[in-house]
Design a protein around this motif. Structure first.
Motif, PDB file in Angstrom:
ATOM      1  N   UNK A 178       6.506  11.874  -1.216  1.00  0.00           N
ATOM      2  CA  UNK A 178       5.868  11.202  -2.338  1.00  0.00           C
ATOM      3  C   UNK A 178       4.769  12.072  -2.935  1.00  0.00           C
ATOM      4  N   UNK A 219       0.570   3.943  -2.911  1.00  0.00           N
ATOM      5  CA  UNK A 219      -0.285   5.084  -2.577  1.00  0.00           C
ATOM      6  C   UNK A 219       0.029   6.327  -3.409  1.00  0.00           C
ATOM      7  N   UNK A 253       0.835  -1.205   0.000  1.00  0.00           N
ATOM      8  CA  UNK A 253       0.000   0.000   0.000  1.00  0.00           C
ATOM      9  C   UNK A 253       0.866   1.249   0.000  1.00  0.00           C
ATOM     10  N   UNK A 254       2.001   1.192   0.721  1.00  0.00           N
ATOM     11  CA  UNK A 254       2.864   2.373   0.759  1.00  0.00           C
ATOM     12  C   UNK A 254       3.561   2.593  -0.566  1.00  0.00           C
ATOM     13  N   UNK A 255       3.830   1.497  -1.271  1.00  0.00           N
ATOM     14  CA  UNK A 255       4.437   1.639  -2.598  1.00  0.00           C
ATOM     15  C   UNK A 255       3.393   2.188  -3.563  1.00  0.00           C
ATOM     16  N   UNK A 270      -2.172   8.269   7.762  1.00  0.00           N
ATOM     17  CA  UNK A 270      -0.954   7.812   8.439  1.00  0.00           C
ATOM     18  C   UNK A 270      -0.900   8.234   9.906  1.00  0.00           C
ATOM     19  N   UNK A 305       2.059  13.204  -1.261  1.00  0.00           N
ATOM     20  CA  UNK A 305       0.743  12.970  -0.684  1.00  0.00           C
ATOM     21  C   UNK A 305       0.252  14.268  -0.040  1.00  0.00           C
ATOM     22  N   UNK A 358      -4.395  13.916   3.518  1.00  0.00           N
ATOM     23  CA  UNK A 358      -4.255  12.470   3.323  1.00  0.00           C
ATOM     24  C   UNK A 358      -3.240  11.916   4.320  1.00  0.00           C
TER      25      UNK A 358
END
Lengths: 543, 312, 281
Positions: B218, A117, A113-115, B229, B220, B224
């Motif tokens: 990344x 997202x 999931x982290x890859x 998280x 995000x 989110x």
């Protein structure tokens, strides 16, 4: 590699507002990255190298402010981007991986999931598609059984594996630049070699431009085309790797290169192994897994860790012996067993022919004087409440080394031995630098006038230039005080500089032992060869 | 794998705790100065009545045997005889569990809402005005005794503005939402500052965690990152506080039930102490402690189901 | 960032106390002063009944009015401060000393003693704190002395747990291992190396605990299980005013404000102390 600039940083100034006032982290830093190039940024702690590369993605902490300068990425002014533009830049165009993969992964979210997202957020792909892509990306990172691993959590993966997951997540949206901030620093050398190899391959396959930040000139030399040397928030020198390492122009660069352990002169061959001052006979140290008394009853001899397993080792009087191994090899446990901090399960420890592990308390106290230890972490090895002089007075009083009136004098002598100014003695550890603290730790060990000094990873938390000074100090003390030295390290290069004989450990067992020259020239064991091959070397050595 | 086996195994690990609880409640009665039976039955009790009670609860036997009697009786649901009410303690307790549980759950629900409403904005404006304000409110409210808050609510909302009824626990759960609002609010106000400070601190710590930086890198979006998280990672530590919170809440009900005159276990406890009805005191203490154990068990199970890192 | 700059600012920082600590200490200090000076600050006897003067509202004569027995509320408030401050002190000191000692010894030596302590911790935590305190007070007999005994019996556990968790980490810290390798004896290691480095969270908790102790103690007074009337304890005063909320609100309102401000003082001090210790580390 073309000459087209893809990213440029111009005259960047960054300040941090801290409790202790304003800290100038970057004082006008400029460099550029060409398309397809690998640029290395090397520097010691506090040089600003991490701040510089985090600023590119505007990932600085809340208390940081960019006071001046520009960052250009493909004709875009990065510092002028709004939230949407920034979110498109991050991950999609420029990605980043970090030093400690275990804390940079969310413990509650699966690796897959982290890859995936970033794909979900940037590309709006479906859950199923994100998962398929994640499996493929993990396979690209040479993770075996990626179909299964996609559903694992970070704590179920090894350190190297976690770093691969982080790289996969960073590359999910095929960015053109990858910034790698000390990507291998927390990993064992053999794993480090694998990750560097992976990065090299990815760069080739995907035409990535890369910025590699490291404190380790060896890693940079191996991986990069150009290098930027930083110190105290400024760029000291920049140029191609061959130029900078082969013909350094600046004094600091020369010092940095000279401090690389692999470039330091190897220890000279021993005359002959003297009579043993310390001997380990069939030494085994096992730890039960449980912590409490009830756990121990429950596990009753079942699950134990064999930290050291049936080890035979003799240390000759006056020699310098290096014990080398990766994490979990049992190298530190040996040291702890010798000084009585770890329980001896089987076997014996002999000091000058007498069994130490079976000594009565009074005798043991006397033995403690003979064998002393310097600890790894300069930040935790000194009592934060004690001043330097209290720290040094304690062993002197405990063993009655000097009459009370001479203690102050002796403290000054000890400080002089480790090249510290006497006016430091009223300070507490919080007011000392890492190198100074480590010197105090050495002085504390020397206070008891030991015959054997064990140094457990004493330089692994220090910058290279400080490391070089401390290693120099050990070499000098050894000669002047006629010490027997046991140096424990994960770094073969460090050991090579100081020790005439090397013992290689793995999983609690002795792999290979021999004279340093011989180990380096003709290693007998595959594991030793692997370790040697993994040392990042500086290609072009200066004269 | 064995994640569900844990749910079955865990109750057995709680046995030592339950034994400990039974020991303490047992010793409690031994601490009474003088003869508890005589104190309870009063000075006019006949020697026969005293002797009968002694025999019944094994009070004329050695202490260890007495403990055996206590445990055997308790397991069968016999917690002794209440002298004040002239009926079995277990029966009185059974009658009074519902109001207490109702107020507890109601209070917990209110305080969860309040905590989220306070802690999330505070953490997201870390160091800013909202954060400082929430901190000040928490520091102030934590020191206001809940019985006094209850009285003030009665005075303003009940007597002056006549917004809420001052007391009255009825059989209708929906009507009780109305009737029990002030008691539940009182309890909620007592624990909300503690929960808020805790959740805020955890949120802030998690917001500064490395994986958040990695998430940002990344691309995000902030919201989110926060909800996917930071928030899940912050709930677990707060959930682990639940045992402490419930024990705190129960303490709160003791007071609130007295202030608002709610016929629950708390009120029973206080009355029994004042009338020296020792068996009832002992029984209520035991039952409330077992309630806390039950809660921690539920929380443990939840943690195991939610946190993949828990070692089994 | 150079070491020299770091040092001088560190010292400046240490000298500057956090504002919450200053304000908190001021509030607590004011209450202590009022409690000590109570007999000189007010002309009225806090206990003597005056049937001609009942339920009088606030006036120049009776600043905070009088209660149902005609006693001056202001006078009772100041004399009550003596009782409530005393509770904050004695309710905390015993548990702090006993709990710290037990936690230190058990965690340092480990083994059976520590396992036993763990069980006691598990069991005590299972009891609702307030209920257990009441239960113990009940079997002893309502009053201040029982409250102290009960608190000590129940609350040492909190300090033992705080200490234990610190010591478990510190006993494996490298500076403690270093002390062992140079042959320092256990007693000195515990007292000089571990205790000073482990005590900070307990000291901060003392302040928070003082708040709990006052609130709890006054709650007991309110319920009739603590200080007994006619003593002017704040909780007792609120209980006496409960019936007169409509006619004479001042009887119950002012003692509540008194408890809240004193508690606020301790809470602020705790907050500031935590910051100070955090900055020093």
């Amino acid at each position: 590699m073309t000459d087209e600039t893809i990213l440029s940083v111009e005259d960047l100034v960054v300040d941090f507002e801290t409790d202790h006032g304003i800290v100038h982290a970057l004082r006008g830093v400029s460099f550029r990255l060409r398309r397809g190039e690998a640029l290395g940024i090397v520097g010691e702690s506090g040089s600003g190298k991490t701040v510089a590369c985090r600023a590119i993605l505007r990932l600085l902490a809340e208390n940081a402010s960019i006071k001046g300068g520009r960052i250009w990425f493909e004709n875009q002014d990065v510092l002028a981007l709004d939230a949407v533009g920034l979110s498109r830049l991050r991950g999609e165009r420029i990605a980043m991986i970090f030093q400690n993969p275990s804390t940079h992964l969310d413990p509650l979210m699966t690796a897959g999931k982290q890859v995936g997202e970033a794909l979900r957020v940037h590309r709006g792909v479906s859950k199923g598609e994100a998962r398929r892509q994640a499996i493929k990306l993990l396979a690209d990172m040479r993770i075996a059984e990626s179909e299964r691993r996609v559903d694992t959590f970070a704590h179920e993966l090894s350190g190297g594996m976690r770093q691969r997951v982080m790289i996969a997540a960073a590359l999910a949206c095929s960015p053109s630049i990858l910034i790698a901030d000390e990507p291998t620093t927390s990993l064992d050398v053999t794993i480090q070699a694998q990750i560097l190899d992976l990065l090299r391959g990815l760069r080739r396959e995907r035409g990535l431009s890369m910025i590699l930040v490291s404190h380790d000139l060896g890693v940079i030399a191996q991986m990069c085309d150009h290098v930027v040397v930083m110190k105290d928030g400024r760029v000291v020198e920049t140029g191609s790797v061959e130029e900078v390492i082969g013909r350094p122009r600046e004094e600091y660069t020369r010092r940095l290169i000279a401090s690389q352990p692999f470039l330091m002169a190897p220890a000279s061959a021993p005359a002959s192994l003297g009579e043993p001052i310390l001997a380990l006979e069939g030494l085994s140290v096992h730890y039960g897994l449980g912590v409490g008394f009830l756990d121990r009853m429950r596990h009753h001899g079942g699950r134990t860790i064999r930290a050291v397993d049936n080890l035979d080792l003799a240390v000759g009087r006056g020699e310098a012996l290096g014990i080398v191994g990766e994490s979990g090899s049992g190298k530190s446990t040996i040291a702890r067993a010798i000084v009585g901090l770890a329980p001896v399960c089987e076997g014996a420890i002999l000091c000058e022919g007498q069994r130490v592990d079976a000594m009565a308390a009074e005798q043991r106290l006397r033995f403690r004087r003979a064998v002393q230890m310097v600890f790894q972490d300069p930040f935790t090895s000194l009592n934060p409440m004690f001043t330097v002089s209290e720290t040094l007075a304690e062993p002197l009083r405990q063993h009655g080394m000097r009459p009370e009136r001479d203690i102050g004098l002796r403290i000054d002598e000890l400080l002089a031995m480790v090249d510290l100014q006497p006016d430091l003695k009223r300070r507490r550890p919080g007011q000392l630098s890492g190198g100074q603290r480590q010197r105090v730790g050495i002085a504390r060990a020397l206070a008891l006038e030991p015959r054997v000094l064990i140094a457990d990873e004493v330089t692994s938390a220090l910058d290279v230039t400080i490391q070089a000074q401390i290693l120099g100090l050990f070499a000098r003390l050894r000669r002047s005080m006629d010490l027997t030295l046991i140096l424990i390290s994960h770094d073969l290069a460090v050991v090579r500089h100081l020790c005439e004989r090397i013992v290689v450990m793995r999983h609690g067992r002795l792999v290979e032992a021999g004279r340093t020259e011989r180990i380096f020239a003709a290693p007998e064991h595959d594991y030793t060869r692997e370790l040697l091959a993994a040392i990042p070397r500086v290609k072009a050595m200066p004269a | 794998m064995g994640r569900f086996a844990f749910v079955l195994r865990r109750p057995f690990q709680l046995i030592p705790v339950i034994i400990g609880i039974s020991l303490i409640t047992f010793v409690l009665l031994q601490l009474t100065p003088g003869d508890p039976v005589r104190v309870m039955l009063g000075s006019r009790a006949s020697p026969e009545a005293i002797q009968e009670m002694r025999t019944r609860y094994g009070l004329d036997r050695p202490v260890i045997v007495q403990y055996g009697y206590y445990v055997m009786n308790a397991v069968q649901g016999d917690l002794g005889q209440s002298l004040a009410f002239r009926s079995p303690v277990s029966k009185i307790i059974a009658q009074r569990v519902a109001p207490t549980v109702y107020v507890l759950v109601y209070g917990l629900a209110l305080s969860t809402l309040l905590t989220l409403a306070l802690a999330v904005p505070a953490a997201r404006s870390q160091g800013g005005f909202v954060d400082q304000l929430v901190r000040l409110v928490c520091v102030t409210v934590v020191g206001i005794p809940s019985y006094w808050i209850g009285l003030m609510l009665i005075m303003f909302l009940g007597l002056q503005l006549k917004l809420f009824p001052v007391s009255g626990f009825g059989p209708d759960p929906l009507a009780n939402l109305w009737h029990m609002f002030m008691p539940a609010l009182t309890i909620a106000l007592a624990i909300t500052p503690i929960l808020t400070r805790n959740l805020r601190a955890t949120l802030v710590a998690q917001m500064n965690a490395d994986y958040v930086t990695a998430g940002r890198s990344k691309g995000l979006p902030e919201s989110y990152v926060f909800w996917r998280h930071v928030f899940p990672n912050s709930l677990l530590p707060t959930l682990n506080l639940a045992g402490v919170i419930v024990s705190f809440l129960i303490g709160g009900t003791v007071i609130v039930e007295s202030v608002f005159n709610i016929p629950g276990l708390g009120q029973l406890m206080v009355r029994s102490v004042l009338t020296r009805d020792y068996f009832t005191v002992q029984g209520v203490t035991l039952v409330l402690a077992l309630g806390v154990v039950l809660t921690t068990f539920v929380v443990d199970v939840l943690t195991v189901l939610l946190d993949p890192r828990v070692k089994l | 960032m150079t070491a020299a700059v770091e040092t001088s600012t560190f010292q400046r920082r240490a000298r500057r106390a956090p504002p919450t600590l200053v304000v908190g200490a001021f509030i607590v200090g004011t209450w202590i002063a009022l409690a000590l000076l109570a007999p000189w600050l007010t002309a009225y006897d806090p206990i003597a009944v005056d049937v001609t003067n009942t339920l009088k509202p606030m006036s120049g004569e009776h600043w905070l009015g009088t209660d149902s027995f005609g006693r001056d509320v202001f006078s009772r408030l100041l004399h009550g401060a003596r009782l409530d401050l005393q509770m904050a002190f004695f309710g905390v000191v015993g548990p702090l000393i006993i709990g710290t000692a037990i936690g230190l010894l058990a965690a340092y030596y480990g083994g059976v003693v520590d396992a036993l302590l763990m069980r006691v911790l598990d069991v005590t935590v299972s009891f609702p704190y307030f209920v257990l305190v009441i239960a113990i007070v009940a079997v002893l007999e309502p009053g201040l002395r029982s409250y102290y005994i009960s608190l000590t019996l129940v609350n040492w556990v909190t300090y033992a747990r705080l200490m234990r968790s610190q010591v478990l980490v510190l006993k494996n810290a490298e500076f403690v291992l270093a002390a062992r390798t140079i042959g320092i004896r256990d007693r000195r290691i515990m007292l000089r190396h571990i205790l000073p480095n482990a005590i900070a969270p307990s000291i901060v908790f003392v302040m928070t605990d003082a708040v709990l102790t006052i609130v709890l103690g006054s709650s007991l007074g309110f319920l009739g299980l603590g200080v007994q009337p006619p003593e002017p304890e704040w909780g007792v005063m609120i209980a006496e005013g409960q019936v007169y909320l409509k006619q004479a609100w001042w009887i119950a309102v002012f003692p509540g404000i008194a408890i809240s401000t004193l508690a606020l003082g301790f809470s602020l001090a705790a907050d500031g102390m935590a910051k100070l210790l955090h900055a020093a580390q």
